[in-house]
Design a protein around this motif. Structure first.
Motif, PDB file in Angstrom:
ATOM      1  N   ASP A   1       0.834  -1.205   0.000  1.00  0.00           N
ATOM      2  CA  ASP A   1       0.000   0.000   0.000  1.00  0.00           C
ATOM      3  C   ASP A   1       0.870   1.257   0.000  1.00  0.00           C
ATOM      4  OD1 ASP A   1      -2.267  -1.506   0.037  1.00  0.00           O
ATOM      5  OD2 ASP A   1      -2.720  -1.209   2.154  1.00  0.00           O
ATOM      6  N   VAL A   2       1.918   1.247   0.811  1.00  0.00           N
ATOM      7  CA  VAL A   2       2.802   2.414   0.879  1.00  0.00           C
ATOM      8  C   VAL A   2       3.439   2.654  -0.491  1.00  0.00           C
ATOM      9  CG1 VAL A   2       4.926   3.317   1.887  1.00  0.00           C
ATOM     10  CG2 VAL A   2       3.249   2.199   3.348  1.00  0.00           C
ATOM     11  N   PHE A   3       3.884   1.578  -1.142  1.00  0.00           N
ATOM     12  CA  PHE A   3       4.472   1.717  -2.478  1.00  0.00           C
ATOM     13  C   PHE A   3       3.439   2.253  -3.474  1.00  0.00           C
ATOM     14  CE2 PHE A   3       8.795   0.039  -2.958  1.00  0.00           C
ATOM     15  CZ  PHE A   3       9.032  -0.408  -1.673  1.00  0.00           C
ATOM     16  N   THR A   4       2.198   1.758  -3.345  1.00  0.00           N
ATOM     17  CA  THR A   4       1.158   2.189  -4.282  1.00  0.00           C
ATOM     18  C   THR A   4       0.850   3.675  -4.118  1.00  0.00           C
ATOM     19  OG1 THR A   4       0.214  -0.011  -4.079  1.00  0.00           O
ATOM     20  CG2 THR A   4      -1.131   1.638  -5.166  1.00  0.00           C
ATOM     21  N   THR A   5       0.754   4.142  -2.868  1.00  0.00           N
ATOM     22  CA  THR A   5       0.440   5.558  -2.669  1.00  0.00           C
ATOM     23  C   THR A   5       1.593   6.443  -3.136  1.00  0.00           C
ATOM     24  OG1 THR A   5       1.188   5.390  -0.385  1.00  0.00           O
ATOM     25  CG2 THR A   5      -1.176   5.259  -0.767  1.00  0.00           C
ATOM     26  N   LEU A   6       2.793   5.883  -3.231  1.00  0.00           N
ATOM     27  CA  LEU A   6       3.926   6.647  -3.763  1.00  0.00           C
ATOM     28  C   LEU A   6       3.988   6.557  -5.288  1.00  0.00           C
ATOM     29  CD1 LEU A   6       6.662   5.620  -1.183  1.00  0.00           C
ATOM     30  CD2 LEU A   6       5.735   7.900  -1.512  1.00  0.00           C
ATOM     31  N   HIS A   7       3.040   5.804  -5.848  1.00  0.00           N
ATOM     32  CA  HIS A   7       2.980   5.619  -7.285  1.00  0.00           C
ATOM     33  C   HIS A   7       4.269   4.975  -7.807  1.00  0.00           C
ATOM     34  CE1 HIS A   7       1.787   6.559 -11.479  1.00  0.00           C
ATOM     35  NE2 HIS A   7       0.590   6.487 -10.955  1.00  0.00           N
ATOM     36  N   ALA A   8       4.731   3.960  -7.109  1.00  0.00           N
ATOM     37  CA  ALA A   8       5.922   3.238  -7.539  1.00  0.00           C
ATOM     38  C   ALA A   8       5.588   2.422  -8.783  1.00  0.00           C
ATOM     39  CB  ALA A   8       6.399   2.316  -6.424  1.00  0.00           C
ATOM     40  N   SER A   9       6.536   2.330  -9.717  1.00  0.00           N
ATOM     41  CA  SER A   9       6.309   1.529 -10.911  1.00  0.00           C
ATOM     42  C   SER A   9       6.428   0.043 -10.556  1.00  0.00           C
ATOM     43  CB  SER A   9       7.341   1.877 -11.971  1.00  0.00           C
ATOM     44  OG  SER A   9       8.633   1.558 -11.496  1.00  0.00           O
ATOM     45  N   TRP A  10       5.983  -0.824 -11.463  1.00  0.00           N
ATOM     46  CA  TRP A  10       6.064  -2.261 -11.143  1.00  0.00           C
ATOM     47  C   TRP A  10       7.522  -2.666 -10.970  1.00  0.00           C
ATOM     48  CZ3 TRP A  10       8.731  -5.994 -13.806  1.00  0.00           C
ATOM     49  CH2 TRP A  10       9.158  -5.655 -15.097  1.00  0.00           C
ATOM     50  N   TRP A  11       8.401  -1.992 -11.713  1.00  0.00           N
ATOM     51  CA  TRP A  11       9.816  -2.318 -11.612  1.00  0.00           C
ATOM     52  C   TRP A  11      10.360  -1.926 -10.222  1.00  0.00           C
ATOM     53  CZ3 TRP A  11      13.769  -4.972 -12.994  1.00  0.00           C
ATOM     54  CH2 TRP A  11      15.051  -4.515 -12.696  1.00  0.00           C
ATOM     55  N   GLU A  12       9.934  -0.767  -9.733  1.00  0.00           N
ATOM     56  CA  GLU A  12      10.388  -0.336  -8.402  1.00  0.00           C
ATOM     57  C   GLU A  12       9.861  -1.267  -7.318  1.00  0.00           C
ATOM     58  OE1 GLU A  12      11.042   4.464  -8.777  1.00  0.00           O
ATOM     59  OE2 GLU A  12       8.999   3.704  -8.831  1.00  0.00           O
ATOM     60  N   VAL A  13       8.597  -1.706  -7.497  1.00  0.00           N
ATOM     61  CA  VAL A  13       8.037  -2.645  -6.524  1.00  0.00           C
ATOM     62  C   VAL A  13       8.831  -3.951  -6.545  1.00  0.00           C
ATOM     63  CG1 VAL A  13       6.014  -4.015  -5.925  1.00  0.00           C
ATOM     64  CG2 VAL A  13       5.731  -1.642  -6.619  1.00  0.00           C
ATOM     65  N   LEU A  14       9.173  -4.397  -7.765  1.00  0.00           N
ATOM     66  CA  LEU A  14       9.926  -5.653  -7.886  1.00  0.00           C
ATOM     67  C   LEU A  14      11.315  -5.513  -7.263  1.00  0.00           C
ATOM     68  CD1 LEU A  14      10.208  -8.530  -9.103  1.00  0.00           C
ATOM     69  CD2 LEU A  14      11.128  -7.441 -11.148  1.00  0.00           C
ATOM     70  N   TRP A  15      12.001  -4.434  -7.622  1.00  0.00           N
ATOM     71  CA  TRP A  15      13.404  -4.274  -7.232  1.00  0.00           C
ATOM     72  C   TRP A  15      13.557  -3.919  -5.755  1.00  0.00           C
ATOM     73  CZ3 TRP A  15      17.939  -5.768  -8.315  1.00  0.00           C
ATOM     74  CH2 TRP A  15      19.057  -5.046  -7.882  1.00  0.00           C
ATOM     75  N   ARG A  16      12.689  -3.040  -5.263  1.00  0.00           N
ATOM     76  CA  ARG A  16      12.880  -2.546  -3.903  1.00  0.00           C
ATOM     77  C   ARG A  16      12.046  -3.290  -2.868  1.00  0.00           C
ATOM     78  NH1 ARG A  16      16.066   1.831  -4.202  1.00  0.00           N
ATOM     79  NH2 ARG A  16      15.928   3.128  -6.069  1.00  0.00           N
ATOM     80  N   LEU A  17      11.039  -4.059  -3.327  1.00  0.00           N
ATOM     81  CA  LEU A  17      10.200  -4.746  -2.344  1.00  0.00           C
ATOM     82  C   LEU A  17      10.141  -6.257  -2.572  1.00  0.00           C
ATOM     83  CD1 LEU A  17       8.217  -4.698   0.009  1.00  0.00           C
ATOM     84  CD2 LEU A  17       6.387  -4.255  -1.606  1.00  0.00           C
ATOM     85  N   GLU A  18       9.699  -6.654  -3.767  1.00  0.00           N
ATOM     86  CA  GLU A  18       9.434  -8.084  -3.952  1.00  0.00           C
ATOM     87  C   GLU A  18      10.713  -8.908  -3.979  1.00  0.00           C
ATOM     88  OE1 GLU A  18       5.192  -7.833  -6.335  1.00  0.00           O
ATOM     89  OE2 GLU A  18       7.049  -7.819  -7.486  1.00  0.00           O
ATOM     90  N   LEU A  19      11.744  -8.405  -4.659  1.00  0.00           N
ATOM     91  CA  LEU A  19      12.988  -9.173  -4.721  1.00  0.00           C
ATOM     92  C   LEU A  19      13.636  -9.331  -3.336  1.00  0.00           C
ATOM     93  CD1 LEU A  19      15.092 -10.676  -6.396  1.00  0.00           C
ATOM     94  CD2 LEU A  19      16.216  -8.493  -6.805  1.00  0.00           C
TER      95      LEU A  19
END
Lengths: 276, 285
Positions: free
Chosen positions: A169-187
């Motif tokens: 949710d925090v990433f979404t409200t920052l309008h993170a791209s899918w790549w940023e979500v992958l690189w900074r969170l999911e990976l």
């Protein structure tokens, strides 16, 4: 009084240090060493009385003393097959997992195929691949890669889906791209799962490499080929020396993974020692 | 009890925007929001016809029993859910535009920190993500370390989240929402997981910050005392279907320390809120 208490403190520290020393060495190292020693003794006793079943411990050690370069060379070949194959297989599995976790349709389309690939005995595929790709490294890489693909894919999928929804949710409200979500969170979130998978996959890839060498009859390099040739000549010493090398190889590969895991995952509860 | 200024309750009209606070200032305006969830063969109206105006710099609290749709409403304002109908405008922008230009600071119920990052690195996250958008507010971003020091976290800058107490983790989460200077802060019961003493300290800290930054805040809580201590306006919601039952202005002087907390006007507001909450408890539909 002051000096007295200081002395107490110092002796307490010394005691604590000695206790830790004792705990580290005796409790940690003695039980496995005793267990290992027992097995060696039993092995030796059995081998002395049954020379046509297994070689003695000394005969195996003698193998490494007389022809170290043979085992060293074949070990490097098998290691290369396993590591290159496993790396490709794990990379492919992770890519698939990223695609499958982002595109639900892809997961539904690919998962049945992957399951079929997983339930097919790898030993059955190997001869066909050798015919198709020849006696070089290619079929070995493929087999080692295929054998690690499924466990790594499943763990990657679980890992990629492990982030806390509120962090997402925090990433979404920052309008993170899918790549940023992958690189900074999911990976980073999936790293504990990836390392757990790697601990299974790298030894598995050794199996794959040896099976591939078995299937390539007439090939002359690799520990699997060495075992097969020696077995056909009933040369038990070479067979078991190769098995020992393979076991050591498996141990070292796992050790490297564990060390990397400790370094990279210091933030994760899996790398904290239990006494803390 | 005589109705003082502080207890003046505006009963919320069903359809029109709550015009008491529509002042023409470019605040946050929520109009005609409906959201329905469908599970198997059951349809639940989570929020029904929500209209609300929040002025710039206002601290607005939504209070209500669980299931009254307050989290749903907050998630709609945050752009995490899209409404079935109705619209949200954040300082004249749509929600997705506001998110794109990083105008929304979101503090979830749990601290939701990244365990592999240090405290400082966690606070740096909003500055690293979606980097090329215009930054929030007036374009000023804080230095994460300075900000954390002002949050009283100067001693733990290089610690990992698991080494901190729950209260400290929550403060880091709030610092993370402040660091990129968003125009609106959305907080979903951020203190609900903390014990009473920590919560009190956190509340004070948040108020100090809000007073020095004058940020627009939409805050969710289920604690009446918390709502009264923090808010300019308290929105009471009632469940099934989730709707606004009353909008209660809190005209108490700030700062509201212990003195104010024990005063009659403070209690009067508390009583008014409790009365509203009870009303809907006694009259289930």
């Amino acid at each position: 009084m002051t000096s007295n208490s200081g002395g107490d403190l110092r002796s307490a520290q010394v005691n604590a240090g000695r206790d830790r020393w004792r705990a580290l060495n005796i409790q940690l190292w003695v039980p496995p060493l005793v267990g290992f020693g027992l097995i060696v003794v039993v092995w030796q006793l059995y081998a002395v009385h049954n020379p046509y079943v297994i070689p003695t411990v000394f005969q195996i050690v003698d193998q490494f003393r007389t022809q170290p370069s043979l085992y060293w060379h074949d070990m490097l070949v098998t290691l290369r097959e396993a590591v290159v194959g496993a790396s490709c297989g794990m990379a492919a599995a992770f890519l698939f997992a990223v695609l499958m976790s982002h595109v639900r349709v892809l997961e539904r389309a690919l998962m049945p195929l992957v399951v079929v690939l997983n339930v097919t005995p790898i030993v059955a595929i190997a001869p066909g691949l050798v015919i198709a790709f020849g006696f070089g490294f290619t079929p070995k890489y493929i087999i080692a890669g295929v054998i690690v693909f499924f466990p790594f894919l499943i763990n990657s999928l679980v890992g990629l889906r492990s982030p806390d929804p509120e962090v997402l949710d925090v990433f979404t409200t920052l309008h993170a791209s899918w790549w940023e979500v992958l690189w900074r969170l999911e990976l980073p979130s999936s790293l504990p799962y990836l390392f757990a998978a790697a601990r299974i996959c790298l030894p598995l890839s050794l199996i794959g490499a040896v099976v591939a060498e078995f299937s390539a009859a007439g090939q002359t390099t690799g520990l699997g080929s060495l075992i097969e040739t020696a077995a056909s000549q009933a040369n038990l010493k070479i067979v078991y020396a190769s098995v020992v090398v393979l076991a050591l190889l498996g141990v070292s590969v796992t050790f490297v993974v564990v060390m990397l895991q400790r370094r990279l995952l210091s933030w994760h509860s899996s790398s904290w020692t239990r006494s803390q | 009890m005589p109705e003082s200024d502080a207890t003046r309750v505006s009963r919320h009209p069903a359809k029109s925007t709550n015009d008491v606070y529509a002042t023409g200032d470019d605040g946050v305006s929520i109009s005609g929001i409906w959201k329905t969830f469908t599970t198997r063969n059951e349809r639940t109206v989570a929020v029904q016809d929500i209209n609300l105006q929040i002025r710039r710099g206002q601290f607005v609290t939504i209070i209500g029993p669980s299931g009254c749709g307050k989290s749903t409403l907050l998630r709609i304002v945050a752009g995490l859910l899209s409404p079935d109908c109705g619209s949200v405008s954040i300082f004249g922008e749509t929600v997705s535009h506001a998110a794109e230009s990083k105008h929304i600071g979101f503090v979830p119920q749990t601290p939701a920190l990244l365990p592999w990052r240090t405290v400082t690195e966690n606070v740096q996250l909003p500055l690293q993500v979606n980097k090329y958008s215009t930054s929030g507010g007036d374009g000023r971003q804080s230095d994460p370390r300075e900000l954390l020091e002002s949050f009283g976290l100067g001693a733990v800058l290089d610690r990992r989240p698991h080494e901190l107490s729950g209260g400290m983790q929550q403060r880091v989460a709030i610092a993370r929402a402040f660091v990129f200077d968003p125009m609106i802060l959305l907080m979903d019961e951020p203190f609900s997981a903390l014990d009473e003493f920590t919560r009190e300290a956190q509340r004070r800290g948040l108020l100090e910050l809000w007073q020095s930054n004058q940020k627009t805040v939409l805050f969710i809580t289920h604690s009446v005392a918390e709502a009264v201590e923090l808010s300019d306006v308290i929105v009471v919601m009632s469940p099934q279907p989730g709707r606004i039952q009353a909008v209660i202005p809190v005209d108490l002087p700030r700062p509201r320390g212990n003195l104010v907390e024990n005063s009659d006007p403070f209690h009067a507001v508390e009583v008014a809120i409790r009365r509203e909450l009870r009303r809907n408890w006694n009259q289930p539909e």
